[in-house]
Design an enzyme around this catalytic site. Structure first.
Site, PDB file in Angstrom:
ATOM      1  N   SER A 135     -10.826  -0.398   3.416  1.00  0.00           N
ATOM      2  CA  SER A 135     -10.025  -0.429   4.745  1.00  0.00           C
ATOM      3  C   SER A 135      -9.601   0.903   5.072  1.00  0.00           C
ATOM      4  O   SER A 135      -9.051   1.492   4.333  1.00  0.00           O
ATOM      5  CB  SER A 135      -8.763  -1.703   4.186  1.00  0.00           C
ATOM      6  OG  SER A 135      -9.166  -2.590   3.568  1.00  0.00           O
ATOM      7  N   GLU A 182      -4.780   4.032   6.199  1.00  0.00           N
ATOM      8  CA  GLU A 182      -4.788   3.750   4.724  1.00  0.00           C
ATOM      9  C   GLU A 182      -5.284   4.634   3.845  1.00  0.00           C
ATOM     10  O   GLU A 182      -4.893   5.260   2.982  1.00  0.00           O
ATOM     11  CB  GLU A 182      -5.362   2.235   4.487  1.00  0.00           C
ATOM     12  CG  GLU A 182      -4.788   1.664   3.070  1.00  0.00           C
ATOM     13  CD  GLU A 182      -5.677   1.229   2.094  1.00  0.00           C
ATOM     14  OE1 GLU A 182      -5.567   1.467   1.032  1.00  0.00           O
ATOM     15  OE2 GLU A 182      -6.779   0.582   2.624  1.00  0.00           O
ATOM     16  N   ARG A 191       0.953  -1.330   0.049  1.00  0.00           N
ATOM     17  CA  ARG A 191       0.018  -0.124   0.096  1.00  0.00           C
ATOM     18  C   ARG A 191       0.922   1.234  -0.079  1.00  0.00           C
ATOM     19  O   ARG A 191       0.574   2.325   0.896  1.00  0.00           O
ATOM     20  CB  ARG A 191      -1.129   0.027   1.336  1.00  0.00           C
ATOM     21  CG  ARG A 191      -1.912  -1.078   1.255  1.00  0.00           C
ATOM     22  CD  ARG A 191      -3.077  -0.790  -0.011  1.00  0.00           C
ATOM     23  NE  ARG A 191      -4.092  -1.832   0.195  1.00  0.00           N
ATOM     24  CZ  ARG A 191      -4.255  -2.952   0.015  1.00  0.00           C
ATOM     25  NH1 ARG A 191      -3.167  -3.435  -0.643  1.00  0.00           N
ATOM     26  NH2 ARG A 191      -5.468  -3.714   0.225  1.00  0.00           N
TER      27      ARG A 191
HETATM   28  N1  EPU Z   1     -10.652 -10.379  10.290  1.00  0.00           N
HETATM   29  C1  EPU Z   1     -11.349 -10.364  11.500  1.00  0.00           C
HETATM   30  N2  EPU Z   1     -12.480  -9.678  11.861  1.00  0.00           N
HETATM   31  C2  EPU Z   1     -12.753  -8.616  10.876  1.00  0.00           C
HETATM   32  C3  EPU Z   1     -11.980  -8.538   9.663  1.00  0.00           C
HETATM   33  C4  EPU Z   1     -10.961  -9.425   9.330  1.00  0.00           C
HETATM   34  O1  EPU Z   1     -11.071 -11.240  12.378  1.00  0.00           O
HETATM   35  O2  EPU Z   1     -13.656  -7.870  11.153  1.00  0.00           O
HETATM   36  C5  EPU Z   1      -9.880 -11.382   9.930  1.00  0.00           C
HETATM   37  C6  EPU Z   1     -10.044 -12.263   8.883  1.00  0.00           C
HETATM   38  O3  EPU Z   1     -10.716 -13.397   9.512  1.00  0.00           O
HETATM   39  C7  EPU Z   1      -8.879 -12.777   8.323  1.00  0.00           C
HETATM   40  C8  EPU Z   1      -7.878 -11.620   8.372  1.00  0.00           C
HETATM   41  O4  EPU Z   1      -8.647 -10.707   9.535  1.00  0.00           O
HETATM   42  O5  EPU Z   1      -8.076 -13.893   9.045  1.00  0.00           O
HETATM   43  C9  EPU Z   1      -7.547 -10.822   7.234  1.00  0.00           C
HETATM   44  O6  EPU Z   1      -8.989 -10.463   6.660  1.00  0.00           O
HETATM   45  P1  EPU Z   1      -9.502 -10.271   5.033  1.00  0.00           P
HETATM   46  O7  EPU Z   1      -9.199 -11.202   4.406  1.00  0.00           O
HETATM   47  O8  EPU Z   1     -10.801  -9.792   5.329  1.00  0.00           O
HETATM   48  O9  EPU Z   1      -8.612  -8.842   4.550  1.00  0.00           O
HETATM   49  P2  EPU Z   1      -8.040  -7.678   5.291  1.00  0.00           P
HETATM   50  O10 EPU Z   1      -6.672  -7.997   5.891  1.00  0.00           O
HETATM   51  O11 EPU Z   1      -8.949  -7.137   6.231  1.00  0.00           O
HETATM   52  C10 EPU Z   1      -7.012  -7.101   3.110  1.00  0.00           C
HETATM   53  C11 EPU Z   1      -6.904  -5.445   2.476  1.00  0.00           C
HETATM   54  C12 EPU Z   1      -8.215  -5.401   1.513  1.00  0.00           C
HETATM   55  C13 EPU Z   1      -8.157  -6.656   0.654  1.00  0.00           C
HETATM   56  C14 EPU Z   1      -8.258  -7.921   1.483  1.00  0.00           C
HETATM   57  C15 EPU Z   1      -8.086  -9.205   0.687  1.00  0.00           C
HETATM   58  C16 EPU Z   1      -5.611  -4.005   3.817  1.00  0.00           C
HETATM   59  C17 EPU Z   1      -5.563  -2.945   4.467  1.00  0.00           C
HETATM   60  N3  EPU Z   1      -6.673  -4.414   3.281  1.00  0.00           N
HETATM   61  O12 EPU Z   1      -8.080  -6.603   4.172  1.00  0.00           O
HETATM   62  O13 EPU Z   1      -7.989  -4.291   0.928  1.00  0.00           O
HETATM   63  O14 EPU Z   1      -9.390  -6.577  -0.063  1.00  0.00           O
HETATM   64  O15 EPU Z   1      -7.177  -7.857   2.347  1.00  0.00           O
HETATM   65  O16 EPU Z   1      -7.167  -9.215   0.327  1.00  0.00           O
HETATM   66  O17 EPU Z   1      -4.537  -4.556   3.299  1.00  0.00           O
HETATM   67  C18 EPU Z   1      -8.453  -2.027   0.732  1.00  0.00           C
HETATM   68  O18 EPU Z   1      -7.406  -1.611   0.807  1.00  0.00           O
HETATM   69  O19 EPU Z   1      -9.592  -0.993   0.840  1.00  0.00           O
HETATM   70  C19 EPU Z   1      -9.014  -3.390   0.861  1.00  0.00           C
HETATM   71  C20 EPU Z   1     -10.454  -3.665   0.966  1.00  0.00           C
END
Ligand code: EPU
Length: 338
Positions: free
Chosen positions: A238, A334, A166
């Site tokens: 995010s 972010e 990012r």
């Molecule tokens: N999780 C929780 N609770 C929540 C949300 C997430 O426990 O409320 C846990 C999930 O269970 C999982 C982990 O956190 O084990 C990661 O969650 P998720 O796969 O939903 O992805 P994220 O890390 O929350 C990132 C990106 C997203 C992207 C997803 C999928 C960042 C800041 N965000 O989110 O990007 O779509 O991975 O690759 O890196 C964005 O940048 O706007 C965005 C949506």
């Protein structure tokens, strides 16, 4: 084409849907329009200026007493191809997901996991958009634009863009100085699919054959089930980055919470899930007035209607403070706050 407005509302130009006005708004559809404007109009020099793409990663905290520059250059052109690859130059104003759909429809791989990410093509390199195991930096060949300081068109090859999670040169040293006008992408004719992240593989297999169309469908299904639609509920995806910490820090957290998600970054660092940290502090689904934490994804803040940018910002500060108190981890935003 040029459009120029004074005292212009940015409400329809930010996916949080907050009201904010700018003193001047300049939109252009040809790189030459920008050059003419910069050479002939000196207004921008005395004012703060801000480069706005699709507004899907920005929070306006208040009115902006300056000039907003909105590149809206259209076009997807084939540059060249060889046996393995095909190169496309895409205007900064093209909708990112339209380009992804175009690639998938023509069976060109490399961006399918980035389906349904909101925003415009010109913003994609700035924060190096990424999802489900792909990052846009992997398919960028060249970033073209205009340097406001030198008053010159410039090009950056991918290895000069300092891409990281990012992050890029355009977000740091060249912030508000370099206006991206187009991006050249290198796509794969025989792509290796990337199904490792989360439920992607499982979803694709449910749909049938492993191909670009089904990967796109699976990603759209997963995103739609977790992330709120900006047309229904204002948000900017995010709100915070996933924090990268030393392995020892994550191990301490894991002692108390063995289920804490951890992703290896390098030998000594790991990435924690900010959504998980926020959920563990009890914020998930919480609402204060017109602002809230999305009930299905704690990393997403939502505007329930008429929240102001300041309310959303103050709410986000409370969240990061609680996370810091509980885990000793400082979340980094972010979203670009203006
Ligand atoms: N999780 C929780 N609770 C929540 C949300 C997430 O426990 O409320 C846990 C999930 O269970 C999982 C982990 O956190 O084990 C990661 O969650 P998720 O796969 O939903 O992805 P994220 O890390 O929350 C990132 C990106 C997203 C992207 C997803 C999928 C960042 C800041 N965000 O989110 O990007 O779509 O991975 O690759 O890196 C964005 O940048 O706007 C965005 C949506």
């Amino acid at each position: 084409m040029i459009r120029f407005f004074e005292n212009y509302s940015l409400k329809s130009h930010n996916t949080f849907g907050v009201e904010a006005r700018c003193r001047y708004f300049f939109e252009f559809t040809e790189p030459e329009d920008l050059e003419t404007f910069i050479q002939s109009d000196e207004t921008w020099k005395e004012l703060p200026h801000f480069i706005l793409g699709g507004g899907s990663n920005v929070l306006f905290k208040r009115d902006f007493e300056g000039l907003v520059i909105h590149p809206n250059i259209p076009g997807i052109f084939k540059v060249k191809e060889d046996r393995q690859n095909i190169w496309f130059e895409v205007g900064a104003g093209e909708v990112w997901d339209d380009f992804v759909k175009y690639c998938v429809d023509y069976e060109m791989g490399g961006v399918e996991n980035l389906s349904l990410i909101p925003g415009l093509v010109g913003a994609a390199p700035v924060q190096n958009i990424g999802a489900y195991g792909q990052e846009v930096s992997n398919v960028i060949e060249l970033v073209k634009g205009y340097d406001l300081q030198q008053k010159l068109p410039l090009e950056f090859r991918a290895d000069a863009c300092e891409f990281a999670y990012r992050d890029s040169l355009f977000k740091r040293d060249l912030k508000n100085r370099f206006i991206i006008t187009s991006v050249v992408f290198r796509l794969e004719k025989f792509p290796e699919f990337n199904l490792k992240y989360g439920q992607v593989e499982e979803k694709v297999k449910e749909l049938g054959e492993i191909n670009l169309q089904n990967i796109r469908k699976a990603v759209i299904d997963i995103r739609s089930s977790k992330l709120p639609d900006v047309n229904e509920l204002g948000n900017a995806g995010s709100f915070f980055k996933n924090p990268v910490v030393k392995t020892e820090v994550a191990e301490k957290i894991r002692k108390h919470y063995p289920d804490a998600p951890v992703y290896q970054v390098n030998e000594s660092e790991v990435k924690l899930a900010a959504g998980w940290l926020i959920e563990k502090t009890g914020w998930k689904g919480m609402r204060e007035g017109q602002v809230g934490v999305h009930e299905k994804q704690a990393l997403v803040l939502v505007n329930y209607g008429n929240a102001t940018g300041k309310e959303i910002y103050d709410f986000s500060e409370k969240i990061s403070q609680t996370v810091f108190e509980k885990f000793g981890i400082q979340l980094e935003r972010e979203v670009n706050c203006v």
